[in-house]
Design an enzyme around this catalytic site. Structure first.
Site, PDB file in Angstrom:
ATOM      1  N   ASP A  31       0.858  -1.186   0.000  1.00  0.00           N
ATOM      2  CA  ASP A  31       0.000   0.000   0.000  1.00  0.00           C
ATOM      3  C   ASP A  31       0.895   1.239   0.000  1.00  0.00           C
ATOM      4  OD1 ASP A  31      -3.221   0.515   0.999  1.00  0.00           O
ATOM      5  OD2 ASP A  31      -1.813   2.200   1.070  1.00  0.00           O
ATOM      6  N   ASN A  88     -12.842  -3.127   2.568  1.00  0.00           N
ATOM      7  CA  ASN A  88     -13.716  -1.971   2.713  1.00  0.00           C
ATOM      8  C   ASN A  88     -14.700  -1.968   1.548  1.00  0.00           C
ATOM      9  OD1 ASN A  88     -12.288  -1.084   4.986  1.00  0.00           O
ATOM     10  ND2 ASN A  88     -10.805   0.017   3.721  1.00  0.00           N
ATOM     11  N   VAL A  97     -10.970   2.959  -3.653  1.00  0.00           N
ATOM     12  CA  VAL A  97     -10.600   2.462  -4.995  1.00  0.00           C
ATOM     13  C   VAL A  97     -11.620   1.388  -5.388  1.00  0.00           C
ATOM     14  CG1 VAL A  97      -8.840   1.312  -6.389  1.00  0.00           C
ATOM     15  CG2 VAL A  97      -8.149   2.944  -4.626  1.00  0.00           C
ATOM     16  N   HIS A 101     -10.207  -5.306  -3.246  1.00  0.00           N
ATOM     17  CA  HIS A 101      -8.872  -5.570  -2.700  1.00  0.00           C
ATOM     18  C   HIS A 101      -8.990  -5.956  -1.241  1.00  0.00           C
ATOM     19  CE1 HIS A 101      -9.850  -1.295  -2.522  1.00  0.00           C
ATOM     20  NE2 HIS A 101      -9.213  -1.241  -1.366  1.00  0.00           N
ATOM     21  N   ILE A 102      -8.090  -6.811  -0.821  1.00  0.00           N
ATOM     22  CA  ILE A 102      -7.994  -7.198   0.587  1.00  0.00           C
ATOM     23  C   ILE A 102      -6.784  -6.484   1.158  1.00  0.00           C
ATOM     24  CG2 ILE A 102      -7.643  -9.090   2.214  1.00  0.00           C
ATOM     25  CD1 ILE A 102      -8.797 -10.991   0.103  1.00  0.00           C
ATOM     26  N   HIS A 103      -6.988  -5.748   2.253  1.00  0.00           N
ATOM     27  CA  HIS A 103      -5.856  -5.169   2.966  1.00  0.00           C
ATOM     28  C   HIS A 103      -5.282  -6.249   3.879  1.00  0.00           C
ATOM     29  CE1 HIS A 103      -6.781  -0.772   2.276  1.00  0.00           C
ATOM     30  NE2 HIS A 103      -7.991  -1.265   2.077  1.00  0.00           N
TER      31      HIS A 103
HETATM   32  P1  AMP Z   1      -9.664   1.401   0.177  1.00  0.00           P
HETATM   33  O1  AMP Z   1      -9.722   2.725   0.878  1.00  0.00           O
HETATM   34  O2  AMP Z   1     -10.083   0.236   1.011  1.00  0.00           O
HETATM   35  O3  AMP Z   1     -10.384   1.471  -1.156  1.00  0.00           O
HETATM   36  O4  AMP Z   1      -8.135   1.132  -0.102  1.00  0.00           O
HETATM   37  C1  AMP Z   1      -7.445   1.706  -1.164  1.00  0.00           C
HETATM   38  C2  AMP Z   1      -5.995   1.659  -0.790  1.00  0.00           C
HETATM   39  O5  AMP Z   1      -5.236   1.879  -1.957  1.00  0.00           O
HETATM   40  C3  AMP Z   1      -5.573   2.739   0.224  1.00  0.00           C
HETATM   41  O6  AMP Z   1      -5.067   2.109   1.395  1.00  0.00           O
HETATM   42  C4  AMP Z   1      -4.514   3.533  -0.529  1.00  0.00           C
HETATM   43  O7  AMP Z   1      -3.452   3.943   0.307  1.00  0.00           O
HETATM   44  C5  AMP Z   1      -4.051   2.528  -1.572  1.00  0.00           C
HETATM   45  N1  AMP Z   1      -3.477   3.102  -2.772  1.00  0.00           N
HETATM   46  C6  AMP Z   1      -3.937   4.160  -3.487  1.00  0.00           C
HETATM   47  N2  AMP Z   1      -3.153   4.369  -4.566  1.00  0.00           N
HETATM   48  C7  AMP Z   1      -2.177   3.426  -4.517  1.00  0.00           C
HETATM   49  C8  AMP Z   1      -1.065   3.118  -5.352  1.00  0.00           C
HETATM   50  N3  AMP Z   1      -0.776   3.826  -6.461  1.00  0.00           N
HETATM   51  N4  AMP Z   1      -0.260   2.079  -5.001  1.00  0.00           N
HETATM   52  C9  AMP Z   1      -0.514   1.369  -3.885  1.00  0.00           C
HETATM   53  N5  AMP Z   1      -1.558   1.606  -3.064  1.00  0.00           N
HETATM   54  C10 AMP Z   1      -2.389   2.612  -3.381  1.00  0.00           C
END
Ligand code: AMP
Length: 115
Positions: A31, A88, A97, A101-103
């Site tokens: 991330d 999320n 985004v 995706h899985i954090h």
């Molecule tokens: P969410 O808020 O659950 O949709 O998570 C989206 C995640 O994508 C966030 O934790 C951001 O920090 C991460 N993110 C956004 N742009 C990038 C990128 N270019 N490379 C890696 N992570 C990213």
């Protein structure tokens, strides 16, 4: 053709990312704004917007994402200390985004409940 999501652009190497795992179905990369010492996103190559829009046809793929996330955690040495997997979904869930995706978060004790 719809605009590619950010994570499709990372998948297609149009945007750089620190990729730590790739297989036929998924990609895992660090991330850009880590919330824990280890913060990795595990992403399907297929552009499913969010878990609420996944279908029964995606069941196998969703399972393989979880298996991949656990394998990435083990590879980074936090299988025993523990980790958290978070998805999320939507505005109140904190989704920013629109590509599933899985954090994977770990490397420190994580509070519960989350904010
Ligand atoms: P969410 O808020 O659950 O949709 O998570 C989206 C995640 O994508 C966030 O934790 C951001 O920090 C991460 N993110 C956004 N742009 C990038 C990128 N270019 N490379 C890696 N992570 C990213």
């Amino acid at each position: 053709m719809p605009e590619k999501t950010l994570f499709e652009k990372i998948r297609d190497r149009e945007i750089p990312a620190d990729i730590v795992h790739e297989d036929d179905h998924c990609l895992a990369f660090r991330d850009i704004s880590p919330q824990a010492p280890l913060h990795i996103l595990v992403v399907p190559k297929k552009a499913i917007p969010r878990i609420a829009s996944a279908s029964e046809d995606d069941a196998r793929l969703l399972g393989s994402l979880l298996i991949a996330a656990a394998a990435v955690a083990a590879k980074h040495g936090i299988a025993d200390s523990g980790f958290r997997l978070v998805i999320n979904n939507g505005r109140d869930g904190g989704e920013t985004v629109p590509h599933l995706h899985i954090h994977l978060l770990g490397g420190r004790p994580l509070d519960w409940p989350p904010g």
